[in-house]
Design a protein around this motif. Structure first.
Motif, PDB file in Angstrom:
ATOM      1  N   PHE A  47     -26.196  33.122  67.492  1.00 35.62           N
ATOM      2  CA  PHE A  47     -25.831  33.950  68.396  1.00 35.62           C
ATOM      3  C   PHE A  47     -26.990  35.049  68.799  1.00 35.62           C
ATOM      4  O   PHE A  47     -27.253  35.643  67.884  1.00 35.62           O
ATOM      5  CB  PHE A  47     -24.484  34.715  68.293  1.00 35.62           C
ATOM      6  CG  PHE A  47     -23.317  33.994  68.437  1.00 35.62           C
ATOM      7  CD1 PHE A  47     -22.719  33.680  69.576  1.00 35.62           C
ATOM      8  CD2 PHE A  47     -22.817  33.503  67.057  1.00 35.62           C
ATOM      9  CE1 PHE A  47     -21.528  32.791  69.603  1.00 35.62           C
ATOM     10  CE2 PHE A  47     -21.584  32.345  66.926  1.00 35.62           C
ATOM     11  CZ  PHE A  47     -21.047  32.284  68.400  1.00 35.62           C
ATOM     12  N   LEU A  48     -27.525  35.188  69.885  1.00 33.83           N
ATOM     13  CA  LEU A  48     -28.637  36.159  70.204  1.00 33.83           C
ATOM     14  C   LEU A  48     -28.006  37.248  71.033  1.00 33.83           C
ATOM     15  O   LEU A  48     -27.290  37.028  72.232  1.00 33.83           O
ATOM     16  CB  LEU A  48     -29.469  35.442  71.067  1.00 33.83           C
ATOM     17  CG  LEU A  48     -30.281  34.247  70.619  1.00 33.83           C
ATOM     18  CD1 LEU A  48     -31.466  33.515  71.517  1.00 33.83           C
ATOM     19  CD2 LEU A  48     -31.086  34.390  69.234  1.00 33.83           C
ATOM     20  N   TYR A  49     -27.995  38.423  70.253  1.00 33.89           N
ATOM     21  CA  TYR A  49     -27.335  39.361  70.909  1.00 33.89           C
ATOM     22  C   TYR A  49     -28.191  40.512  71.471  1.00 33.89           C
ATOM     23  O   TYR A  49     -29.446  40.879  71.007  1.00 33.89           O
ATOM     24  CB  TYR A  49     -26.916  40.544  69.696  1.00 33.89           C
ATOM     25  CG  TYR A  49     -25.712  39.829  69.111  1.00 33.89           C
ATOM     26  CD1 TYR A  49     -24.191  40.107  69.395  1.00 33.89           C
ATOM     27  CD2 TYR A  49     -25.686  39.044  67.934  1.00 33.89           C
ATOM     28  CE1 TYR A  49     -23.214  39.641  68.788  1.00 33.89           C
ATOM     29  CE2 TYR A  49     -24.719  38.351  67.370  1.00 33.89           C
ATOM     30  CZ  TYR A  49     -23.447  38.814  67.835  1.00 33.89           C
ATOM     31  OH  TYR A  49     -22.411  37.812  67.018  1.00 33.89           O
ATOM     32  N   TYR A  50     -28.304  40.711  72.884  1.00 32.19           N
ATOM     33  CA  TYR A  50     -29.077  41.622  73.637  1.00 32.19           C
ATOM     34  C   TYR A  50     -28.255  42.788  73.754  1.00 32.19           C
ATOM     35  O   TYR A  50     -27.060  43.066  73.825  1.00 32.19           O
ATOM     36  CB  TYR A  50     -29.291  41.012  74.956  1.00 32.19           C
ATOM     37  CG  TYR A  50     -30.270  39.640  74.935  1.00 32.19           C
ATOM     38  CD1 TYR A  50     -31.254  39.627  75.555  1.00 32.19           C
ATOM     39  CD2 TYR A  50     -29.649  38.646  74.535  1.00 32.19           C
ATOM     40  CE1 TYR A  50     -32.005  38.405  75.503  1.00 32.19           C
ATOM     41  CE2 TYR A  50     -29.890  37.246  74.683  1.00 32.19           C
ATOM     42  CZ  TYR A  50     -31.351  37.277  75.086  1.00 32.19           C
ATOM     43  OH  TYR A  50     -31.844  35.936  75.223  1.00 32.19           O
ATOM     44  N   ILE A  77     -35.193  52.491  67.431  1.00 36.99           N
ATOM     45  CA  ILE A  77     -33.602  52.376  67.501  1.00 36.99           C
ATOM     46  C   ILE A  77     -33.112  52.180  68.888  1.00 36.99           C
ATOM     47  O   ILE A  77     -32.162  51.512  69.181  1.00 36.99           O
ATOM     48  CB  ILE A  77     -33.217  53.676  67.042  1.00 36.99           C
ATOM     49  CG1 ILE A  77     -33.439  54.022  65.587  1.00 36.99           C
ATOM     50  CG2 ILE A  77     -31.664  53.966  67.205  1.00 36.99           C
ATOM     51  CD1 ILE A  77     -33.116  55.418  64.963  1.00 36.99           C
ATOM     52  N   GLY A  78     -33.930  52.706  69.896  1.00 32.11           N
ATOM     53  CA  GLY A  78     -33.367  52.304  71.361  1.00 32.11           C
ATOM     54  C   GLY A  78     -33.333  51.051  71.741  1.00 32.11           C
ATOM     55  O   GLY A  78     -32.256  50.627  72.510  1.00 32.11           O
ATOM     56  N   VAL A  79     -34.047  50.113  71.137  1.00 33.62           N
ATOM     57  CA  VAL A  79     -33.844  48.897  71.545  1.00 33.62           C
ATOM     58  C   VAL A  79     -32.413  48.119  71.311  1.00 33.62           C
ATOM     59  O   VAL A  79     -31.854  47.362  71.902  1.00 33.62           O
ATOM     60  CB  VAL A  79     -34.931  47.725  70.873  1.00 33.62           C
ATOM     61  CG1 VAL A  79     -34.775  46.611  71.193  1.00 33.62           C
ATOM     62  CG2 VAL A  79     -36.404  48.270  71.495  1.00 33.62           C
ATOM     63  N   PHE A  80     -32.071  48.784  70.168  1.00 30.33           N
ATOM     64  CA  PHE A  80     -30.761  48.167  69.558  1.00 30.33           C
ATOM     65  C   PHE A  80     -29.615  49.046  69.356  1.00 30.33           C
ATOM     66  O   PHE A  80     -28.529  49.181  68.982  1.00 30.33           O
ATOM     67  CB  PHE A  80     -30.847  47.680  68.004  1.00 30.33           C
ATOM     68  CG  PHE A  80     -31.966  46.551  67.971  1.00 30.33           C
ATOM     69  CD1 PHE A  80     -31.781  45.241  68.435  1.00 30.33           C
ATOM     70  CD2 PHE A  80     -33.085  46.926  67.689  1.00 30.33           C
ATOM     71  CE1 PHE A  80     -32.449  44.200  68.336  1.00 30.33           C
ATOM     72  CE2 PHE A  80     -34.285  45.731  67.507  1.00 30.33           C
ATOM     73  CZ  PHE A  80     -33.897  44.665  68.018  1.00 30.33           C
ATOM     74  N   GLY A  81     -30.029  50.414  70.137  1.00 37.16           N
ATOM     75  CA  GLY A  81     -29.063  51.658  69.935  1.00 37.16           C
ATOM     76  C   GLY A  81     -27.877  51.448  70.860  1.00 37.16           C
ATOM     77  O   GLY A  81     -26.716  52.093  70.604  1.00 37.16           O
ATOM     78  N   THR A 109     -36.964  42.312  70.808  1.00 38.04           N
ATOM     79  CA  THR A 109     -35.753  42.371  71.998  1.00 38.04           C
ATOM     80  C   THR A 109     -34.555  42.032  71.524  1.00 38.04           C
ATOM     81  O   THR A 109     -33.678  42.696  72.326  1.00 38.04           O
ATOM     82  CB  THR A 109     -36.265  41.208  73.065  1.00 38.04           C
ATOM     83  OG1 THR A 109     -36.386  39.922  72.496  1.00 38.04           O
ATOM     84  CG2 THR A 109     -37.459  41.677  73.873  1.00 38.04           C
ATOM     85  N   PHE A 110     -34.047  41.588  70.610  1.00 36.42           N
ATOM     86  CA  PHE A 110     -32.870  41.066  70.442  1.00 36.42           C
ATOM     87  C   PHE A 110     -32.558  40.658  68.704  1.00 36.42           C
ATOM     88  O   PHE A 110     -33.453  40.202  68.105  1.00 36.42           O
ATOM     89  CB  PHE A 110     -31.877  39.989  71.085  1.00 36.42           C
ATOM     90  CG  PHE A 110     -33.017  38.630  71.339  1.00 36.42           C
ATOM     91  CD1 PHE A 110     -33.528  38.503  72.631  1.00 36.42           C
ATOM     92  CD2 PHE A 110     -32.855  37.623  70.554  1.00 36.42           C
ATOM     93  CE1 PHE A 110     -34.428  37.412  72.550  1.00 36.42           C
ATOM     94  CE2 PHE A 110     -33.615  36.572  70.334  1.00 36.42           C
ATOM     95  CZ  PHE A 110     -34.510  36.332  71.665  1.00 36.42           C
ATOM     96  N   LEU A 111     -31.283  40.796  68.505  1.00 30.36           N
ATOM     97  CA  LEU A 111     -30.771  40.037  67.129  1.00 30.36           C
ATOM     98  C   LEU A 111     -30.181  38.731  67.133  1.00 30.36           C
ATOM     99  O   LEU A 111     -29.660  38.322  68.152  1.00 30.36           O
ATOM    100  CB  LEU A 111     -29.813  40.956  66.577  1.00 30.36           C
ATOM    101  CG  LEU A 111     -29.078  40.628  65.450  1.00 30.36           C
ATOM    102  CD1 LEU A 111     -29.754  40.983  64.266  1.00 30.36           C
ATOM    103  CD2 LEU A 111     -27.845  41.850  65.416  1.00 30.36           C
ATOM    104  N   ALA A 112     -30.834  38.092  66.081  1.00 27.12           N
ATOM    105  CA  ALA A 112     -30.281  36.718  65.924  1.00 27.12           C
ATOM    106  C   ALA A 112     -29.505  36.581  64.840  1.00 27.12           C
ATOM    107  O   ALA A 112     -29.703  36.981  63.613  1.00 27.12           O
ATOM    108  CB  ALA A 112     -31.413  35.650  65.682  1.00 27.12           C
ATOM    109  N   ALA A 113     -28.064  36.189  64.915  1.00 25.39           N
ATOM    110  CA  ALA A 113     -26.887  36.081  63.923  1.00 25.39           C
ATOM    111  C   ALA A 113     -26.838  34.523  63.794  1.00 25.39           C
ATOM    112  O   ALA A 113     -26.231  33.924  64.678  1.00 25.39           O
ATOM    113  CB  ALA A 113     -25.846  36.781  64.241  1.00 25.39           C
TER     114      ALA A 113
END
Length: 753
Positions: free
Chosen positions: A404-407, A129-133, A393-397
């Motif tokens: 969009f790459l969300y960090y 969770i910490g990576v995307f929290g 490391t990130f979310l790709a939408a």
């Protein structure tokens, strides 16, 4: 026997003695640690006090009695604690810190060696969770070869692959380059992507293919497929090479590693997704859900699914989440059975994809990207999104033409995320002139990324549609007050209210006035362009880049400053003392007073490019910048106040002057600020790209491309009004109290409710 009992007794005695020694040793070192921290605190205080005394000596200020007493007290405290520390250390073993450090180091090395992350999507979806929290720290946009339909996306060999009706696109997220995978059949329609070992499996129309070492070949021979139209695919067991796939109208098939097996009762179903929960197979199809084992599947009849079309599904250890065209359905497993409920009924509504990172859900919908965690729904963006996938490391939408790459900030507490932290680095277009025609782009402007971290108001009461007024604007419905024939196909640039009339400027039809019933053209300006209007209770001015500055008197435009003197004009505004302020592109500010144009002051060089406009508010001259608001002091100096939040990619969209007492400032990321009395608080956020902002009859309005937002109870709430044309501004009629919504095709009157 007695000798053995004696040995056991000695062992127990030594063991108890060792336990007490460890306890005493730990307690002593704990006390030593607290003393060391206290000594450092006193030493910092002593250093700060000595620095203050030294500064006072340079100013010929003597040491006070209180300072001497405080310094003496600090020295005594430090000496006392140091002596106590030496005493405790004399009773401790010098090997204890070394042993403790060695144990921690061994555990650290063991942890590094034991961690062996695998590169498949299952591992990524269980990311901590910490990576995307935390909140969004930055965003990167990567355009790619356009698909009109996006089906799926996946990470493979550190690259992103997107399946759609135009085949499969490979995106290198480091360089940003994209290319279409070759060697797939002509007009291949990618439907589902999976990973099997070192191979990327591509299912679609027609067939299933594998991609490995830059080569594409059939995964299953065409003559062995029951149908060439493969709609969905899922790996069941990678080691045994077991998988499932669904066809388009010829059933669902299971491969046990040796042969294909038709799953009974699935011939008429079109499978959308597969999932497992406690060795139980879940199949989402176009009509509902099947659960059980491949040999025996039962339909799951859910009342909560009635009237809704299932679109996607994921399962966790205990829960099931189903995305529909009317929100998300969640199934929570209790001790006896499973409870089903609607996770969302408003936003997000039309669900395209769901993915999880631990207990966090990421949701792609037509309303944007959302994150759900422990009952809280955050909107990450308002951009329509069709597919999601995670790496470590990130979310790709993925949208139709860009990813969009969300960090995220590394934070384990989603609940403490805030919109006031670091925000995306993505830039957004802002016109050179204050309000001009919509920028010409290759895709709609809503594709641009709003420049905020999280929108924390979604799902709460303030984001419900405003109660005033109700009126849907159908694209096929004509405006109630149409434009005159002479004003057809105008390119509007600005609007203002003056002397009981609404004046609209165009770049191709001059200036027009509307008195509440009829349209009329302002004379002497019919053939010239008009870029900007400004007015107060006494005067109204119009700026034309071709002609100069006009003063409007009784629906006539009188030229007061010609185009030679206004060359390079960037913005103009009028103060309450009837002086016209002109901001030029080179940073010069001139003032028009008593029929003369005079130099006034110059914007500092480092802020010239970011300066949007100049205003006079409460007897003080204000420069509105992309970074904040800069006040001109009496001594000629500037005082800069920054906007709350990140301003790296912030752009001013529009500024509204309220009776020369305050300014309302709209940024491209949706943040709205108010400047008044040397303060710059955030007054609200709109979840869209704002176009204009105006104040009318004690109401603050923000217009996006096709929507309206009204500030109510310190929150901007959307009206149930949609326009097929650009909204120029919103005004409240002082007599009828009806809303007058000016659009690019005319005027829409919304009756008071």
């Amino acid at each position: 026997m007695e000798e053995e009992n004696s040995k056991i007794g000695k062992f127990l005695y030594n063991l108890i003695d060792a336990m007490f020694w460890v306890y005493d040793e730990t307690l002593r070192w704990w006390e030593i640690s607290k003393i060391i921290i206290q000594i450092k605190t006193y030493r910092r205080q002593k250093t700060a006090l000595n620095k203050l005394i030294k500064e006072n000596e340079q100013k010929f200020i003597g040491v006070t009695v209180a300072q001497t007493a405080e310094l003496t007290s600090l020295n005594e405290s430090i000496s006392k604690l140091a002596a106590q520390e030496d005493f405790l250390k004399s009773k401790c073993s010098n090997w204890t810190p070394i042993v403790d450090f060695s144990i921690i180091f061994i555990l650290f090395v063991y942890g590094i060696i034991s961690i062996n992350p695998i590169q498949n999507i299952v591992e990524r979806r269980n990311t901590s969770i910490g990576v995307f929290g935390g909140q969004i720290s930055r965003v990167r946009e990567l355009p790619f070869e356009e698909h009109s339909i996006i089906s799926d996306s996946i990470w493979f060999n550190n690259k992103l692959y997107i399946a759609g009706n135009n085949g499969v696109t490979e995106i290198d997220t480091v360089s940003g380059g994209s290319k279409k995978l070759k060697d797939l059949p002509e007009n291949f329609y990618g439907k589902d992507l999976s990973i099997l070992g070192n191979r990327l499996l591509i299912a679609g129309y027609p067939g299933i293919f594998e991609y490995e070492n830059n080569e594409i070949k059939p995964f299953i021979a065409e003559n062995k497929l029951p149908d060439r139209l493969i709609n969905s695919f899922s790996v069941v067991n990678e080691k045994k090479k077991q998988f499932l796939f669904g066809t388009l109208g010829k059933g669902i098939y299971y491969n046990n590693g040796e042969k294909l097996i038709f799953i009974p009762k699935t011939y008429d179903y079109i499978a959308k997704s597969f999932a497992f929960q406690r060795k139980e197979l879940w199949i989402l199809h176009d009509e509902g859900i099947l659960i059980g084992h491949p040999d025996k599947l039962d339909s799951l009849n859910l009342e909560v699914l009635a009237g809704k079309r299932p679109r996607c599904m994921i399962t966790t250890d205990k829960n099931v989440f189903i995305g529909t065209d009317h929100g998300i359905i969640a199934g929570y497993r209790s001790s006896r059975n499973r409870e089903w409920t609607m996770l969302s009924t408003t936003k997000p509504s039309y669900i395209n994809s769901i993915i999880n990172a631990g207990e966090i859900l990421f949701i792609a919908s037509n309303e944007g990207v959302f994150r759900y965690y422990k009952g809280k729904m955050d909107r990450l963006s308002s951009i329509p999104t069709h597919s999601l996938c995670l790496c470590d490391t990130f979310l790709a939408a993925t949208g139709k033409s860009s990813v969009f790459l969300y960090y995220f900030d590394f934070s384990g507490n989603v609940g403490k995320s805030s919109i006031f932290g670091v925000v995306p680095e993505l830039g957004t277009y802002t016109p050179t002139l204050p309000v001009t025609t919509l920028p010409v782009q290759n895709r709609p402007i809503y594709k641009r990324m709003p420049d905020y971290g999280l929108l924390e108001t979604d799902g709460k009461e303030p984001l419900m549609e405003s109660a005033i007024p109700i009126g849907d604007y159908s694209p096929n419905q004509k405006p109630m007050v149409e434009l005159p024939v002479e004003l057809q196909n105008p390119v509007f640039s600005d609007i203002t209210f003056f002397n009981g009339k609404y004046y609209l400027a165009t770049t191709n039809r001059g200036i027009w006035a509307f008195d509440g019933k009829n349209w009329s053209q302002v004379n002497n300006n019919s053939k010239s362009n008009a870029n900007k209007l400004c007015s107060n209770k006494k005067d109204c001015y119009a700026y034309s880049s071709k002609a100069g500055i006009y003063k409007i008197i009784d629906d006539k435009a009188e030229l007061i400053v010609d185009s030679k003197e206004t060359s390079g004009l960037k913005y103009m505004s009028i103060s309450d003392d009837d002086k016209l302020l002109l901001l030029f592109a080179d940073g010069n500010v001139k003032i028009y007073d008593n029929k003369e144009l005079k130099p006034f002051f110059i914007i500092p060089t480092e802020f010239v490019d970011n300066c949007h406009s100049i205003w006079k508010i409460s007897e003080q001259y204000i420069a509105v910048l992309n970074q904040g608001v800069m006040a001109h002091e009496a001594d000629g100096k500037w005082n800069l106040m920054f906007y709350r939040g990140n301003t790296d990619s912030a752009k001013i969209v529009d500024v509204c002057n309220f009776e020369n007492k305050s300014l309302y400032i709209a940024l491209n990321d949706g943040r709205i600020f108010e400047y008044s009395k040397n303060k710059l608080p955030l007054t609200g956020i709109v979840p869209d790209y704002p176009i204009s902002i105006n104040y009318s009859e004690n109401n603050l309005w923000v217009s996006s491309i096709d929507s309206l937002y009204l500030k109510e109870n310190n929150v901007f709430t959307p009206l149930s009004f949609k326009s097929n044309n650009r909204i120029l501004g919103v005004f409240t009629d002082s007599e009828s109290k009806n809303l007058l919504v000016f659009t690019a095709s005319g005027l829409r009157v919304l009756p008071k409710q």
